[in-house]
Each structure stands twice: as structure tokens, then as C-alpha cells.
Write a protein that holds these residues in place. Structure first.
Motif: not given
Length: 336
Positions: A127, A133, A136, A140-141
């Protein structure tokens, strides 16, 4: 001792009728996983290259190339893949062989051994980005611009396993992404910080306000066992942390106080630190021996920016609840 040689040893608990094999069992996390599984009734084979560093009990001594050729003469119900080359710096060929080819070897072994489930330890480093961020989620990659070879190799290993999961015909696959593993015996995270403190002073960006989301090693071992046992999670990836994100400076000063050390900071603007790290990576990348830079872009990112993980999926599907607090883990490390 020859590669591939096994050593007998009773786990000392009533077996639950299942055998588990743990790769990387001579390492920090692997050792905890072995002990946790044995404490909960599994017959565990601790696998690794360094016989003297493996936990007592039944072992397989050899690398992953040896393992894939091995015939243990019995079904291995669960394979836990902890072995990895983990570093913010290194040659791609080494990461590829250890983490991508190595994962393919473990998958092949699990198929041949008749395993019902393969639990793979990945990394939330996938990530990483030079910005905050928070919260996460597992999807969410963005795999397009990995920050280093380690992250790229973890992305490729996950892709390999997800493809195998979609094809079917092998073990069920569960992926764990534990963040910032700490605890007694940590050979990497805290020692790196202490070395930087001693040699240069710890770079402090944005006042050390960036949130870090750490995980007690005992909690990761718990998550591994849940991932081995909970039904209907085939093909899933799970974020694992303590669920207690704190500012980097606060965690660091609590740790240093426990160790009886004074903080040594080097305040640096984030943009300057990132630029210097990028320059050092370029220079070290062409020097003989490919030496690790004093600081990397990934290190700057993890210190300067908040990165916290959403654990909703692990709570809901695995029933994961951290058992060891961050305060307990920091105190335990300081008592070493």
C-alpha cells in the motif's frame, strides 16, 4: 546436517489430528507461529535453512527448492508460508527468487502434500505511497509503481496465489498482511530504528505526527491460526494490526524510555528527506556491492506519513481480536 533432513520431536500437546508445516520457522514470526500452533494441538513441522535456529521439535532443514522436492510421507494439512527476503533494499533477482519463485515452490509443495489450506504472509508495504493513507482496505492496492523490489515481489507473489485460487484444484489460499510486527526477539524493525538513532539521529518529519499501525507478534500468530481454521475464506486477503495507531514520535519515545535511551532526532523537511533518499538509492544502485543506502524512499514514507489499516474484514470473517496490547508489546521488547 544435510538439506532436507528431518528431525523427530514430540510437540508435547494432544494433537488435533492435523499436521502443519511452517516455512521461515527460524525467523521472528515463524518461530511464534510454530509455538502457537503446537500449543493449540497441531503437529508442526518447522521448516527453514538454519537448523540451529529452528524451534525444538520436528523440523525440515532446507530451502524452498529442497522443500518442493521433499516427500514427507504424510499429508500436510496446513502450510503457513512465513519465509521471505524482507528488506527495503536489494537486487530484484534476489527478491524474485526468494519471494516469487519461493512462493510458487511452496504452492507446489502444498498441492503435492494434499494440503487443505495455504496461509501466505504478505506485506502491507504493497500500500506504500508518499502520502497519508488512513483506513486502507484490502482492495486499495495500486500495483503499477512499487516503491522497491521487496514490494514488487510481494505483489507478484500475491498475484500468483490469487491466480491459483481462481483456477482451483489446489489448497484453499488465505493471505495475511500484518503491519509493523514487533515483540520480544524482533530482529528488524526496532533494531533498524536504534541503529539509525545511534549513527545519525532519527529523521523526524512533520514533527513525528504520522500515525504508525503496529502489530504484536503474538497477535499475528493468532491471525495465522484463525486463517488456518476459519471456513469460507478461500481467496481472501486480510489486513492485520493491533488496531491502535499512534503518532510515530509517541511510540518511539515510549520504546526508548523503556530501554533507558534518550531520543536523538534530526528534524528534516519531508520533501528534502525523500529527495535525498532517492539520490542515495540512485548512487548505491551503481556502486560495487550494491550497498544499502542509509535511508530509502520507503523508510521516509513510513516515518513521515500516516498509514493505518482497516481491519473490518479480519474482524468479521476471521473473528480476529488482538490479544496483546501495543503497550504490552513495547514493554516486552524493552525487557529483552
Amino acid at each position: 546436517m544435510r538439506a532436507g533432513e528431518t528431525i523427530g520431536g514430540a510437540p508435547g500437546v494432544v494433537p488435533r489430528g492435523e499436521t502443519a508445516l511452517v516455512t521461515g520457522a527460524s525467523g521472528f514470526l515463524g518461530g511464534y507461529v510454530v509455538r502457537d500452533l503446537r500449543a493449540h494441538g497441531y503437529d508442526v513441522i518447522a521448516s527453514g535453512r538454519n537448523a540451529s535456529a529452528l524451534p525444538a521439535g520436528e523440523t525440515f532443514v532446507g530451502d524452498l527448492d529442497d522443500l518442493v522436492r521433499a516427500d514427507l510421507g504424510r499429508t500436510v494439512d496446513v502450510v503457513v508460508h512465513c519465509a521471505a527476503l524482507s528488506s527495503p533494499w536489494g537486487r530484484w533477482a534476489e527478491f524474485e527468487h526468494a519471494n516469487v519463485t519461493g512462493t510458487a515452490r511452496v504452492l507446489e509443495f502444498a498441492r503435492r502434500a494434499g494440503s487443505r489450506r495455504l496461509v501466505h504472509i504478505s506485506s502491507p508495504g504493497i500500500y506504500a505511497a508518499p502520502r497519508d493513507r488512513v483506513g486502507i482496505r484490502e482492495h486499495d492496492v495500486d500495483p503499477r509503481h512499487p516503491m522497491n523490489g521487496y514490494i514488487r515481489s510481494k505483489l507478484e507473489a500475491e498475484a500468483l496465489l490469487q491466480a491459483a485460487s481462481a483456477e482451483g484444484g489446489g489448497p484453499e489460499i488465505v493471505i495475511l498482511r500484518p503491519r509493523g510486527i514487533i515483540g520480544r526477539g524482533d530482529p528488524s524493525l526496532v533494531p533498524r530504528i536504534l541503529r539509525v538513532r545511534e549513527r545519525f539521529g532519527i529523521p523526524l518529519m512533520r514533527g513525528g505526527r504520522g500515525l504508525v499501525d503496529l502489530t504484536a507478534v503474538e497477535n499475528v500468530a493468532l491471525a495465522v491460526r484463525l486463517a488456518a481454521e476459519v471456513p469460507d475464506v478461500h481467496g481472501q486477503a486480510f489486513n492485520i494490526t493491533n488496531g491502535d495507531p499512534r503518532p510515530f514520535r509517541a511510540v518511539l519515545e515510549q520504546l526508548l524510555e523503556g530501554l533507558g535511551l534518550e531520543p536523538r532526532y534530526r528534524p528534516v523537511p519531508t520533501a528534502v528527506a525523500y529527495g535525498v533518499a532517492a539520490l542515495l538509492e540512485t548512487v548505491c544502485g551503481v556502486l560495487p556491492g550494491y550497498p544499502e543506502p542509509p535511508v530509502t524512499r520507503y523508510t521516509v514514507t513510513t516515518i513521515a506519513h500516516s498509514q493505518t489499516l482497516d481491519m473490518s474484514r479480519a474482524r468479521e470473517l476471521l473473528g480476529y481480536r488482538p490479544q496483546v496490547s501495543l503497550d504490552q508489546s513495547l514493554a516486552e521488547y524493552a525487557r529483552v
